[in-house]
Design a protein around this motif. Structure first.
Motif, mmCIF file in Angstrom:
data_model
loop_
_atom_site.group_PDB
_atom_site.id
_atom_site.type_symbol
_atom_site.label_atom_id
_atom_site.label_comp_id
_atom_site.label_asym_id
_atom_site.label_seq_id
_atom_site.Cartn_x
_atom_site.Cartn_y
_atom_site.Cartn_z
ATOM 1 N N THR A 3 28.102 47.640 -1.620
ATOM 2 C CA THR A 3 29.187 47.220 -2.497
ATOM 3 C C THR A 3 28.706 46.094 -3.389
ATOM 4 N N MET A 4 29.529 45.715 -4.306
ATOM 5 C CA MET A 4 29.158 44.740 -5.316
ATOM 6 C C MET A 4 29.399 43.310 -4.846
ATOM 7 N N ASP A 5 28.686 42.379 -5.458
ATOM 8 C CA ASP A 5 28.953 40.970 -5.225
ATOM 9 C C ASP A 5 30.235 40.604 -5.949
ATOM 10 N N ALA A 6 30.856 39.519 -5.516
ATOM 11 C CA ALA A 6 32.111 39.093 -6.129
ATOM 12 C C ALA A 6 32.082 37.587 -6.359
ATOM 13 N N TYR A 7 32.746 37.167 -7.417
ATOM 14 C CA TYR A 7 32.851 35.758 -7.767
ATOM 15 C C TYR A 7 34.325 35.401 -7.774
ATOM 16 N N GLN A 8 34.651 34.173 -7.351
ATOM 17 C CA GLN A 8 36.056 33.830 -7.216
ATOM 18 C C GLN A 8 36.340 32.396 -7.633
ATOM 19 N N ALA A 9 37.586 32.172 -8.059
ATOM 20 C CA ALA A 9 38.078 30.839 -8.398
ATOM 21 C C ALA A 9 39.508 30.768 -7.891
ATOM 22 N N GLY A 10 39.870 29.614 -7.317
ATOM 23 C CA GLY A 10 41.210 29.523 -6.782
ATOM 24 C C GLY A 10 41.616 28.128 -6.367
ATOM 25 N N VAL A 11 42.698 28.086 -5.618
ATOM 26 C CA VAL A 11 43.283 26.832 -5.144
ATOM 27 C C VAL A 11 43.490 26.911 -3.635
ATOM 28 N N PHE A 12 43.582 25.728 -2.999
ATOM 29 C CA PHE A 12 43.859 25.681 -1.575
ATOM 30 C C PHE A 12 44.838 24.562 -1.273
ATOM 31 N N LEU A 13 45.508 24.689 -0.132
ATOM 32 C CA LEU A 13 46.421 23.689 0.388
ATOM 33 C C LEU A 13 46.075 23.533 1.859
ATOM 34 N N GLN A 14 45.912 22.311 2.322
ATOM 35 C CA GLN A 14 45.572 22.081 3.729
ATOM 36 C C GLN A 14 46.619 21.151 4.327
ATOM 37 N N VAL A 15 47.265 21.613 5.403
ATOM 38 C CA VAL A 15 48.299 20.834 6.073
ATOM 39 C C VAL A 15 47.887 20.636 7.518
ATOM 40 N N GLY A 16 47.803 19.386 7.947
ATOM 41 C CA GLY A 16 47.452 19.057 9.316
ATOM 42 C C GLY A 16 46.298 18.081 9.365
ATOM 43 N N ARG A 17 46.089 17.512 10.528
ATOM 44 C CA ARG A 17 44.989 16.567 10.710
ATOM 45 C C ARG A 17 43.836 17.254 11.416
ATOM 46 N N GLN A 18 43.746 17.152 12.735
ATOM 47 C CA GLN A 18 42.623 17.772 13.436
ATOM 48 C C GLN A 18 42.760 19.292 13.467
ATOM 49 N N ILE A 19 43.954 19.783 13.751
ATOM 50 C CA ILE A 19 44.249 21.217 13.625
ATOM 51 C C ILE A 19 45.011 21.369 12.320
ATOM 52 N N TYR A 20 44.600 22.326 11.492
ATOM 53 C CA TYR A 20 45.233 22.461 10.190
ATOM 54 C C TYR A 20 45.462 23.915 9.827
ATOM 55 N N VAL A 21 46.386 24.117 8.910
ATOM 56 C CA VAL A 21 46.671 25.414 8.307
ATOM 57 C C VAL A 21 46.223 25.313 6.855
ATOM 58 N N GLN A 22 45.489 26.322 6.393
ATOM 59 C CA GLN A 22 44.973 26.273 5.031
ATOM 60 C C GLN A 22 45.208 27.592 4.304
ATOM 61 N N PRO A 23 46.344 27.716 3.593
ATOM 62 C CA PRO A 23 46.505 28.882 2.722
ATOM 63 C C PRO A 23 45.692 28.674 1.444
ATOM 64 N N GLU A 24 45.162 29.772 0.920
ATOM 65 C CA GLU A 24 44.358 29.739 -0.300
ATOM 66 C C GLU A 24 44.775 30.911 -1.183
ATOM 67 N N ALA A 25 44.515 30.815 -2.467
ATOM 68 C CA ALA A 25 44.760 31.921 -3.395
ATOM 69 C C ALA A 25 43.604 31.960 -4.390
ATOM 70 N N TYR A 26 43.010 33.156 -4.560
ATOM 71 C CA TYR A 26 41.841 33.316 -5.427
ATOM 72 C C TYR A 26 42.028 34.467 -6.397
ATOM 73 N N TYR A 27 41.477 34.292 -7.577
ATOM 74 C CA TYR A 27 41.245 35.391 -8.498
ATOM 75 C C TYR A 27 39.786 35.773 -8.269
ATOM 76 N N THR A 28 39.533 37.029 -7.912
ATOM 77 C CA THR A 28 38.196 37.484 -7.570
ATOM 78 C C THR A 28 37.755 38.575 -8.527
ATOM 79 N N LEU A 29 36.561 38.422 -9.059
ATOM 80 C CA LEU A 29 35.982 39.398 -9.971
ATOM 81 C C LEU A 29 34.765 40.002 -9.302
#
Length: 166
Positions: free
Chosen positions: A46-72
């Motif tokens: 398959t092909m290589d992919a390049y991506q750009a996006g944003v992330f949000l991290q909530v928590g200290r030692q244990i955390y939840v991190q949703p991310e969103a990317y546009y991938t080409l």
């Protein structure tokens, strides 16, 4: 268990952990990331992919991190496909000093091709990361199929991202 059912259960569990951790003090970070996916499967190629996006991290030692990317995704046939990818990672800071912070993380990723009528699909990812001066963040993840219906994007792939906390 189907990928969608598991994603819902995982999301509820992650939200519960984040809520439980809020009693211990909340940490909130967000930022931007750039990255590359490299195919690690012997076949199919398959092909290589390049991506750009944003992330949000909530928590200290244990955390939840949703991310969103546009991938080409691009390959040797000059064909380009664009996707939206939404990882939902659960992470743990293993080692934390003022200048370096190491973590491990895992979770599902939803991917949907933007062009055409294809259905979205889920993959799983797990990896390690490092934060430098709590400003620069870098992650290395391995992604693999969640079910037999997954397309080839992000199936058996290494994903490397570098980001900036804002």
């Amino acid at each position: 268990m189907k990928a969608k059912s598991f994603f819902i259960i995982a999301s509820l569990a992650i939200a519960g952990l984040a809520n439980a951790q809020s009693n211990l003090g909340k940490s909130f970070n967000y930022g931007i990331k750039l990255g590359v996916d490299v195919n690690t499967a012997a076949t199919p190629k398959t092909m290589d992919a390049y991506q750009a996006g944003v992330f949000l991290q909530v928590g200290r030692q244990i955390y939840v991190q949703p991310e969103a990317y546009y991938t080409l995704q691009s390959g040797k046939f000059s064909m380009e496909n664009s996707y939206v990818r939404v990882p939902l990672m659960l992470g743990y800071h293993v080692f934390d000093i003022d200048v370096l912070r190491f973590n491990v993380e895992a979770g599902p990723t939803y991917s949907k091709q933007l062009v055409g009528g294809s259905k979205g699909f889920f993959n799983w990812g797990a990896g390690v990361g490092v934060d430098v001066f709590k400003i620069i963040t870098a992650d290395l993840r391995y992604s693999f199929k969640a079910d037999d219906n997954a397309l080839t994007l992000n199936t058996n792939r290494m994903n490397f991202t570098v980001g900036l906390r804002l």
